[in-house]
Design a protein around this motif. Structure first.
Motif, short mmCIF file in Angstrom:
data_model
loop_
_atom_site.label_atom_id
_atom_site.label_comp_id
_atom_site.label_asym_id
_atom_site.label_seq_id
_atom_site.Cartn_x
_atom_site.Cartn_y
_atom_site.Cartn_z
N MET A 1 0.83 -1.21 0.00
CA MET A 1 0.00 0.00 0.00
C MET A 1 0.87 1.25 0.00
N ALA A 2 1.91 1.24 0.86
CA ALA A 2 2.80 2.39 0.94
C ALA A 2 3.56 2.57 -0.37
N GLU A 3 3.94 1.44 -0.99
CA GLU A 3 4.67 1.52 -2.26
C GLU A 3 3.78 2.09 -3.35
N ALA A 4 2.51 1.70 -3.37
CA ALA A 4 1.58 2.23 -4.37
C ALA A 4 1.36 3.72 -4.16
N ALA A 5 1.27 4.14 -2.89
CA ALA A 5 1.10 5.57 -2.61
C ALA A 5 2.31 6.36 -3.07
N ALA A 6 3.51 5.81 -2.88
CA ALA A 6 4.74 6.49 -3.31
C ALA A 6 4.79 6.60 -4.83
N GLN A 7 4.35 5.54 -5.51
CA GLN A 7 4.32 5.58 -6.97
C GLN A 7 3.32 6.61 -7.48
N ASP A 8 2.14 6.67 -6.82
CA ASP A 8 1.15 7.68 -7.21
C ASP A 8 1.69 9.09 -6.99
N LEU A 9 2.42 9.28 -5.90
CA LEU A 9 3.00 10.59 -5.62
C LEU A 9 4.02 10.98 -6.68
N LEU A 10 4.83 10.01 -7.09
CA LEU A 10 5.85 10.27 -8.11
C LEU A 10 5.19 10.62 -9.45
N LEU A 11 4.13 9.89 -9.79
CA LEU A 11 3.42 10.16 -11.05
C LEU A 11 2.72 11.52 -10.99
N ALA A 12 2.12 11.83 -9.86
CA ALA A 12 1.47 13.14 -9.70
C ALA A 12 2.48 14.27 -9.82
N ALA A 13 3.68 14.07 -9.26
CA ALA A 13 4.73 15.08 -9.37
C ALA A 13 5.12 15.31 -10.83
N ALA A 14 5.17 14.22 -11.61
CA ALA A 14 5.49 14.36 -13.03
C ALA A 14 4.41 15.15 -13.76
N PHE A 15 3.14 14.90 -13.43
CA PHE A 15 2.04 15.65 -14.05
C PHE A 15 2.11 17.13 -13.69
N VAL A 16 2.33 17.43 -12.40
CA VAL A 16 2.39 18.82 -11.96
C VAL A 16 3.59 19.53 -12.59
N SER A 17 4.71 18.84 -12.66
CA SER A 17 5.89 19.44 -13.29
C SER A 17 5.63 19.75 -14.76
N ASP A 18 4.96 18.84 -15.46
CA ASP A 18 4.61 19.09 -16.86
C ASP A 18 3.68 20.29 -16.98
N ALA A 19 2.71 20.40 -16.06
CA ALA A 19 1.80 21.54 -16.08
C ALA A 19 2.54 22.84 -15.80
N GLN A 20 3.51 22.79 -14.90
CA GLN A 20 4.27 23.98 -14.54
C GLN A 20 5.08 24.50 -15.72
N TYR A 21 5.69 23.59 -16.48
CA TYR A 21 6.58 23.99 -17.58
C TYR A 21 5.93 23.82 -18.95
N ASN A 22 4.61 23.58 -18.98
CA ASN A 22 3.87 23.47 -20.24
C ASN A 22 4.44 22.42 -21.18
N ARG A 23 4.78 21.28 -20.63
CA ARG A 23 5.22 20.15 -21.47
C ARG A 23 4.01 19.32 -21.85
N ASN A 24 3.96 18.90 -23.09
CA ASN A 24 2.80 18.11 -23.57
C ASN A 24 3.23 16.76 -24.11
N ILE A 25 4.18 16.12 -23.39
CA ILE A 25 4.67 14.81 -23.80
C ILE A 25 3.79 13.73 -23.18
N PRO A 26 3.13 12.89 -23.98
CA PRO A 26 2.32 11.80 -23.42
C PRO A 26 3.21 10.62 -23.01
N PHE A 27 3.60 10.57 -21.75
CA PHE A 27 4.56 9.57 -21.29
C PHE A 27 3.84 8.37 -20.67
#
Length: 764
Positions: A1-27
């Motif tokens: 459960m903790a590992e899944a939460a950490a993975q979700d956090l990492l993925l969310a950080a990637a989305f927010v970072s893309d939004a911050q810098y206006n990247r539109n790469i579908p990864f």
């Protein structure tokens, strides 16, 4: 459960970072792919990519024909190294991108084809070289493909899309322009062709139709005006009406139409680009929220602990105090969670530069409190903080500028320089006495460092100059004058302080990122035309020193140029014999103005478009190269750049502070301008923030809050025009509208239905 939460956090950080810098790469969203994606976007990876791109482009400086020739083996090894780096970067991109998206992306195919062509050409050229067969390195023309097609160069690709989208409309105007040019050329042939007129060089005037077309095309650029008119004007003053009508129709009307068409299409397609960015940003933030949301009553929220972890992942360099300020804004009522509306603003919050100031006491206030806090000391510091102090020294700089322009041999001028130098030293000492030294010499205090370095450089140069003059006949006054002239640059601060000039200054600073984009676009065009020019015109013109006795030295090594304006003007260095010289010639052609002759004190003028005639005397197709360059660079690219500047001014005049900026300022005021240092740990000034010394102290000395931090919104001049337009469009999107899917966003067309408002229609 903790590992899944950490993975979700990492993925969310990637989305927010893309939004911050206006990247539109579908990864890809797998944990391994997300880590690779974050590595792909690391600043060191991007910097290394740009380094090898420009290294690959700069190889033309060292390849035959070269400015500084390197062995073929050395340049080949460097080129293979660059191609391997590009291949590795492309493979890295393929690892993080969906396979169907990767292979449908044209830019990835272009990179692979360019790598294959470069390696093939390099191998063929090397083999032929071993057998002594001269061949052409034709693949050098595809090197700019790497600058255009890597994901990091999305702004340059966008500029090329603007060109591509503008071409259909420009074509119609260009055809009308050519029709007008051909008609005027035909009239010129009938008017002047049979009158046996001659140019100032004794050549036939307007007797060849193609020559007339070329000369009148040059007249459209005003480069040969009024020279091209003078033979006819000397014959009859009435013939001036023909050239006046030609200039009005073609130079003023058609060239203005080109700008209007380019600007109209640029504005239309800019709106589509901004719409894509806004929807993509909204979709990324929605995906990040869905990964972290938890149910709280009747709504979904992101808990405070998860929010802090997310911000620390997205912006690891942000200090604890800055994160605490952002949390207070997102969780205004301190409920322990962030709702969806506030979470959607996180990318904007991270993009807004907040100044973090540490309140410090002046060292003299600790070491000699009685002296520093005395009435004379307070009066002195109050005078230094007053605007009159700045105005006084601005007036002194103006007077100093007048003295610099006067006769340096006069002893009074020499004495005056010592007086000015003493006044400047007193200024620095008074400021250091008034303001806390560590803040005064902070890493972002450019003007303070500039003033101090210039003053001490002037002091050193003055003492050295006086010492050398007293011991030997040596005068370094020119060096000293340069140092003092740099002081005059402080007058820029006067311009920036005038309210009516601030819009202009803000726009100039806002277009710096776009200047880099169009700089990259110019490099691409210059590289292509320079390589073509070297292959076509290499060795046709040679440069010889003024005292050279070499055969045909006076004709630039080309007998066909004997007695020509080009040879008499000593323009022999304007050639395509190497990459650097080609760039200089292309720059001169971009300016589209007359060249000035500077040999032997003589002054004459030469039409730069005649370079096409001089390079290959009598070969008409050579002119097509220069006309093509003018159409691409001046008519299209320069007009697109002008369009952007127009849009930048319109946006700067029409937009005020954003809702997020207003919320930050309000929260700073509610918190008493600071978040207490005792409540936080590891406080530090942010590397990308600026500091204002005037806000560290009041008129009576230090603020009552002797220990803590002060926050301030950075100047709006750090915004970009794209960000301002995007913010306008985002304001029209309701919170409940999560926008189209990723695939639908990427396929948006200019005719796609969007919400309309007067603000967005006028500005975008």
């Amino acid at each position: 459960m903790a590992e899944a939460a950490a993975q979700d956090l990492l993925l969310a950080a990637a989305f927010v970072s893309d939004a911050q810098y206006n990247r539109n790469i579908p990864f890809k969203t797998s944990p391994e792919a997300v880590r690779l994606y974050r590595l792909y976007n690391h600043w060191m990876m991007r910097t290394a990519t740009y380094f090898f791109i420009f290294l690959n482009l700069s190889l033309a400086l060292f390849e035959e024909p070269a400015v500084y020739a390197l062995p073929f083996l050395a340049t080949s090894v460097l080129e293979v190294l660059c191609l391997l780096v590009f291949l590795g970067r492309l493979i890295h991109f393929a690892k993080v991108t969906l396979h169907n998206v990767f292979w449908k992306d044209t830019k990835n195919i272009c990179i692979m084809v360019a790598i294959l062509l470069s390696l093939t050409d390099l191998a063929v050229y090397g083999v032929l070289r071993l057998y002594g067969v001269r061949s052409i390195r034709w693949s050098r023309i595809v090197r700019p493909v790497f600058l255009i097609n890597f994901a990091e160069s999305r702004q340059i690709r966008r500029a090329f899309r603007s060109i591509r989208n503008t071409l259909p409309e420009i074509t119609y105007v260009f055809l009308l322009f050519m029709f007008s040019l051909l008609m005027f050329s035909l009239m010129a042939l009938k008017l002047f062709g049979e009158r046996n007129l001659q140019t100032a060089e004794g050549l036939p005037y307007f007797r060849n139709y193609l020559e007339i077309v070329f000369d009148l095309y040059v007249l459209v650029t005003t480069a040969n005006s009024p020279d091209v008119m003078m033979p006819a004007f000397d014959f009859s003053s009435w013939y001036a009406l023909f050239f006046i009508a030609f200039v009005i129709v073609n130079t003023y009307i058609f060239m203005s139409l080109f700008l209007a068409v380019v600007y109209n299409n640029y504005k239309k397609h800019l709106k589509n680009e901004i719409r894509k960015l806004a929807y993509m940003k909204r979709r990324k933030m929605v995906e990040a929220f869905n990964l972290l949301k938890e149910e709280e009553g009747e709504q979904f929220v992101v808990k405070e602990a998860r929010w802090k972890q997310l911000v620390k992942l997205v912006a690891p360099d942000t200090s604890n105090s800055h994160r605490e300020l952002l949390l207070r804004i997102s969780d205004d009522e301190q409920k322990g969670f962030v709702d969806k509306k506030s979470f959607m603003q996180l990318a904007d919050l991270l993009n807004i530069q907040v100044v973090t100031l540490r309140i410090r006491r002046h060292p003299l206030a600790r070491w000699a409190p009685a002296l520093y806090g005395s009435t004379p000391s307070r009066l002195l510091r109050g005078a230094v903080r007053h605007r009159a102090f700045v105005w006084t020294y601005d007036a002194i700089i103006l007077i100093n500028a007048v003295f610099i322009a006067l006769d340096e041999e006069s002893p009074y001028i020499s004495y005056a320089e010592w007086v000015f130098l003493a006044l400047y030293i007193i200024e620095i000492l008074l400021k250091v006495y008034t303001y806390e030294p560590r803040e005064f010499f902070g890493k972002t205090q450019f003007w303070n460092w500039f003033d101090t370095l210039i003053i001490f450089a002037a002091l050193t140069a003055t003492i050295l100059n006086a010492t050398l003059k007293s011991t030997m006949k040596y005068n370094s006054q020119q060096i000293l004058d340069i140092v003092f002239i740099l002081r005059v640059l402080r007058l820029i601060r006067i311009v920036d302080s005038i309210q009516r000039f601030q819009v202009i200054m803000n726009t100039l600073i806002n277009i710096v990122p776009t200047m880099l984009t169009f700089g990259g676009l110019t490099v691409v065009v210059y590289c292509v035309f320079a390589i073509i020019g070297m292959e076509l015109f290499h060795g046709k013109i040679q440069y010889f020193p003024a005292n050279s006795n070499a055969p045909h030295a006076l004709e630039c090594g080309n007998p066909a140029l004997k007695d020509s304006l080009f040879a008499r003007g000593r323009y022999c260095k304007n050639n395509f014999n190497d990459f650097a010289s080609s760039f200089i010639v292309l720059m001169e052609l971009t300016v589209v103005n007359q060249w000035h002759d500077i040999p032997c004190g003589a002054h004459s003028q030469l039409d730069p478009w005649d370079l096409g005639l001089m390079v290959l005397e009598g070969v008409q197709p050579a002119k097509l190269y220069f006309i093509a360059f003018h159409i691409v660079m001046v008519i299209i690219i320069v007009n697109i750049f002008v369009s952007f500047i127009l849009e930048a001014f319109f946006v700067e005049y029409s937009l005020e502070k954003s809702e997020v900026e207003t919320a930050i300022e309000q929260k700073i005021q509610e918190l008493g301008m600071g978040v207490q240092e005792d409540d936080l740990q590891q406080e530090q000034l942010l590397d990308n923030m600026e500091s204002v010394e005037h806000e560290l102290e009041g008129e009576g000395g230090m603020k009552a809050q002797s220990k803590g931090l002060v926050f301030k919104i950075a100047s709006k001049r750090y915004r970009t025009v794209d960000a301002l337009l995007q913010r306008m469009f985002e304001a029209e999107i309701p919170l409940e509208d999560e926008g189209p899917s990723f695939e639908e966003i990427l396929n948006l067309s200019p005719s796609s239905a969007v919400s309309r408002s007067p603000s967005s229609e006028s500005a975008a």
